[in-house]
Structures are given as C-alpha cells and as structure tokens.
Design an enzyme around this catalytic site. Structure first.
Site, PDB file in Angstrom:
ATOM      1  N   TYR A 163      -1.980   4.776   5.076  1.00 41.08           N
ATOM      2  CA  TYR A 163      -0.586   4.351   5.238  1.00 41.08           C
ATOM      3  C   TYR A 163       0.133   5.253   6.248  1.00 41.08           C
ATOM      4  CZ  TYR A 163       4.310   3.461   3.957  1.00 41.08           C
ATOM      5  OH  TYR A 163       5.653   3.159   3.980  1.00 41.08           O
ATOM      6  N   LYS A 216       1.757   4.443  10.008  1.00 40.99           N
ATOM      7  CA  LYS A 216       3.176   4.653  10.314  1.00 40.99           C
ATOM      8  C   LYS A 216       3.361   5.682  11.437  1.00 40.99           C
ATOM      9  CE  LYS A 216       5.057   1.818   7.324  1.00 40.99           C
ATOM     10  NZ  LYS A 216       5.957   0.740   7.732  1.00 40.99           N
TER      11      LYS A 216
HETATM   12  N1  LIG Z   1      10.732   1.932  -0.135  1.00 38.17           N
HETATM   13  C1  LIG Z   1      10.464   3.096   0.401  1.00 38.17           C
HETATM   14  O1  LIG Z   1      10.689   4.143  -0.211  1.00 38.17           O
HETATM   15  C2  LIG Z   1       9.876   3.204   1.787  1.00 38.17           C
HETATM   16  C3  LIG Z   1       9.586   4.482   2.267  1.00 38.17           C
HETATM   17  C4  LIG Z   1       9.052   4.605   3.542  1.00 38.17           C
HETATM   18  C5  LIG Z   1       8.829   3.483   4.327  1.00 38.17           C
HETATM   19  N2  LIG Z   1       9.117   2.251   3.834  1.00 38.17           N
HETATM   20  C6  LIG Z   1       8.849   1.106   4.716  1.00 38.17           C
HETATM   21  O2  LIG Z   1       9.960   0.227   4.726  1.00 38.17           O
HETATM   22  C7  LIG Z   1       9.518  -1.127   4.911  1.00 38.17           C
HETATM   23  C8  LIG Z   1      10.097  -1.988   3.798  1.00 38.17           C
HETATM   24  O3  LIG Z   1       9.701  -1.439   2.550  1.00 38.17           O
HETATM   25  P1  LIG Z   1      10.242  -1.950   1.157  1.00 38.17           P
HETATM   26  O4  LIG Z   1      10.210  -0.789   0.243  1.00 38.17           O
HETATM   27  O5  LIG Z   1      11.476  -2.739   1.339  1.00 38.17           O
HETATM   28  O6  LIG Z   1       9.002  -2.887   0.772  1.00 38.17           O
HETATM   29  P2  LIG Z   1       8.936  -4.261  -0.051  1.00 38.17           P
HETATM   30  O7  LIG Z   1       7.519  -4.372  -0.513  1.00 38.17           O
HETATM   31  O8  LIG Z   1      10.029  -4.307  -1.058  1.00 38.17           O
HETATM   32  O9  LIG Z   1       9.210  -5.358   1.065  1.00 38.17           O
HETATM   33  C9  LIG Z   1       8.294  -5.597   2.094  1.00 38.17           C
HETATM   34  C10 LIG Z   1       8.377  -7.053   2.489  1.00 38.17           C
HETATM   35  O10 LIG Z   1       7.411  -7.274   3.529  1.00 38.17           O
HETATM   36  C11 LIG Z   1       6.760  -8.490   3.254  1.00 38.17           C
HETATM   37  N3  LIG Z   1       5.439  -8.517   3.891  1.00 38.17           N
HETATM   38  C12 LIG Z   1       4.343  -7.808   3.535  1.00 38.17           C
HETATM   39  N4  LIG Z   1       3.311  -8.138   4.323  1.00 38.17           N
HETATM   40  C13 LIG Z   1       3.770  -9.085   5.187  1.00 38.17           C
HETATM   41  C14 LIG Z   1       3.168  -9.818   6.243  1.00 38.17           C
HETATM   42  N5  LIG Z   1       1.868  -9.682   6.548  1.00 38.17           N
HETATM   43  N6  LIG Z   1       3.931 -10.688   6.928  1.00 38.17           N
HETATM   44  C15 LIG Z   1       5.235 -10.869   6.614  1.00 38.17           C
HETATM   45  N7  LIG Z   1       5.853 -10.198   5.632  1.00 38.17           N
HETATM   46  C16 LIG Z   1       5.117  -9.325   4.921  1.00 38.17           C
HETATM   47  C17 LIG Z   1       6.660  -8.565   1.752  1.00 38.17           C
HETATM   48  O11 LIG Z   1       6.426  -9.891   1.285  1.00 38.17           O
HETATM   49  C18 LIG Z   1       8.020  -7.999   1.323  1.00 38.17           C
HETATM   50  O12 LIG Z   1       8.993  -9.005   1.193  1.00 38.17           O
HETATM   51  C19 LIG Z   1       7.988  -1.081   4.906  1.00 38.17           C
HETATM   52  O13 LIG Z   1       7.510  -1.092   6.237  1.00 38.17           O
HETATM   53  C20 LIG Z   1       7.691   0.249   4.242  1.00 38.17           C
HETATM   54  O14 LIG Z   1       6.445   0.780   4.636  1.00 38.17           O
HETATM   55  C21 LIG Z   1       9.632   2.078   2.578  1.00 38.17           C
END
Ligand SMILES: NC(=O)c1ccc[n+]([C@@H]2O[C@H](COP(=O)([O-])OP(=O)(O)OC[C@H]3O[C@@H](n4cnc5c(N)ncnc54)[C@H](O)[C@@H]3O)[C@@H](O)[C@H]2O)c1
Length: 246
Positions: free
Chosen positions: A150, A154
């Site tokens: 992961y 990133k």
């Molecule tokens: N939540 C955190 O603490 C956190 C921390 C660091 C980075 N992030 C990054 O932020 C972004 C959003 O995270 P989140 O926590 O809202 O995640 P989440 O899982 O709540 O939402 C992610 C969304 O992406 C969609 N998705 C996944 N694969 C897909 C694909 N192949 N095509 C289209 N859509 C797809 C999912 O269906 C989901 O609706 C991500 O890139 C994640 O890596 C989140």
C-alpha cells in the site's frame, strides 16, 4: 461552470470531496464501482442545489473510464478538474505478501490513477487550464508496518504527482497530492478497526491537533487546490493530518 471528476466518490473521503466541490458551484461526476452509493451521493448534491451525476466504472478499466468521462462531458461540458481518490488498502506482513496482492494494489492505486489521468487530460489541455489532485497517504511519508504494498503504491503516487506537475505546468495544469493520515468515518478506516489492525484510540486524540480527522478535512484542502487561488502551487504534498506527520 467548472466540471470535476471525483473517483471513489461513493463513500468516505471521495464523497466528502464531491459534496464540498459542489458547494463551490462545480458540477461533479461521482465515479465509483458502487453505483447505488454513487447515485445517493449525486442525489444529495442535487437536493442541496448542486449539479452531479453518478458514473459507474472501475478506474482499472480504460473502456469504462472513457465511457464515464464521455458521459460527464456530454452532460456538463469539458472536464478540467480531476480528483484521483479511489483506492484500496491491505494489511499483510511483508514476508507473506503474494504476487497477486502486490499486483492488485499497484493495479488499482497506481495504474488506475495513471489511466484516469491520461483519459481526463485532453479537456484540460484544450482549456489551457486544469487541476489534478491525487489522494496519496501519509504511509508513503512515514512508512507503515505490514502495509509495504500500500505505502509503495502511494509513494509512487507522490512521484507521479511531481512528474505530472513538471510536464503539465507549461500547459496551465497543476498537479498536487494530499496524503491523509487516520481519517475516520470511511469504509476503509472502519474496516481497519473491525479487523483489529488499529485501535480506535490510536486514531483519535493522537495529537498534536486533539481530535480525529474527518473526510471534510481532506475535502477542504482539496477545494482550495482545485480553485483559481492555488494556481501557483504545483507538485506539492499538502499534509492534512492534524500534525501527525510533520
Ligand atoms: N481513511 C484514511 O484514513 C486514509 C488514510 C490515508 C489515505 N487514504 C486514501 O484516501 C482515499 C479514500 O479513502 P477512504 O478512507 O475514503 O476509502 P473508502 O474505502 O471509504 O472509499 C474508497 C472508494 O473507492 C472506491 N473504489 C475502490 N476501488 C475502485 C476502483 N477500482 N474503481 C473505482 N472506485 C473504486 C470504493 O468503492 C469506495 O467507494 C484512498 O485512496 C485511500 O487510500 C485514506
């Protein structure tokens, strides 16, 4: 009226970004594999007086992404704002990581971002104006145990951001990234807690800002990065993390 494509916008951070940009009178393509949830987000935006349509596509599928972009363009006009937010995560000790797990992570987080960005670019080039915001992760900055695949995906997003900034800047297009850390109330973070990978207390009040991170925190920074005001900012990593990585 500006038009934005937000990927992974059916839930969590992406949905918050879609809602926030709509408040700035930007028409939104709410793209996700989860079409029913994407439709709910789009309906909410419209009910609040904004403009949005749901778009079903996997960011890994060039044909689906192209069809979604075409539909968005036909509905609202040229798409000059792109937020690459869709992503997946995983927690596996490094020595147990399989080729399949590694490849899947790179396919969605890295190649998916490449595919969507490449398909979205022509409208920005034609307009001589564009904004790309990539959602990376603080794990790429700090490292993260049992998340090598992961954090590597990133980290590559941060490098991609810099190269696009250099290549596209002369065309009037900026590209920046936001690496979140510990954002609550998303599918990803709730799954983390449910699977016992992190303790909720580690994410709340870990300081220096003594509260949990919310999707709206990331959305606020994103709104500025896609605005006119940020036009002299490109290639940057804008930490929105409560000071947890400095
Ligand atoms: N939540 C955190 O603490 C956190 C921390 C660091 C980075 N992030 C990054 O932020 C972004 C959003 O995270 P989140 O926590 O809202 O995640 P989440 O899982 O709540 O939402 C992610 C969304 O992406 C969609 N998705 C996944 N694969 C897909 C694909 N192949 N095509 C289209 N859509 C797809 C999912 O269906 C989901 O609706 C991500 O890139 C994640 O890596 C989140």
């Amino acid at each position: 009226m500006k038009v934005a494509l937000v990927t992974g916008a059916a839930a969590g951070i992406g949905a918050a970004i879609a809602r926030r940009l709509a408040r700035d009178s930007i028409a939104i393509g709410v793209l996700d594999i989860l079409i029913a949830d994407a439709a709910k987000v789009a309906e909410e935006i419209v009910a609040a007086g904004g403009k949005a349509i749901p778009l079903q596509a996997s960011i890994t599928d060039r044909g689906q992404v192209k069809a979604a972009l075409d539909k968005l363009r036909e509905t609202f006009g040229p798409v000059t704002i792109l937020v690459n937010n869709a992503g997946i995560t995983g927690v596996v000790p490094f020595e147990e990581l399989t080729d399949e797990q590694w490849d899947r992570m790179m396919e969605v987080n890295l190649k998916g971002t490449f595919i969507v960005t490449q398909i979205a670019l022509p409208d920005m080039k034609a307009a001589g104006w564009g904004r790309i915001v990539n959602i990376s992760s603080s794990s790429a900055q700090s490292g993260a145990s049992r998340m090598a695949h992961y954090s590597a995906s990133k980290g590559a997003i941060i490098a991609l951001t810099k190269s696009l900034a250099v290549e596209l800047g002369p065309l009037g297009i900026t590209c920046n990234n936001i690496p979140p850390r510990f954002v609550m109330n998303t599918i990803m973070s709730e799954k983390f807690f449910a699977e016992g990978h992190r303790l909720r207390e580690q994410w709340v009040n870990a300081g220096p800002i003594m509260r949990q991170g919310e999707p709206s925190d990331i959305a606020g920074a994103c709104a500025w990065l896609v605005s006119e005001e940020s036009g002299y900012v490109t290639g940057q990593t804008i930490g929105v993390n409560g000071g947890r990585y400095i």
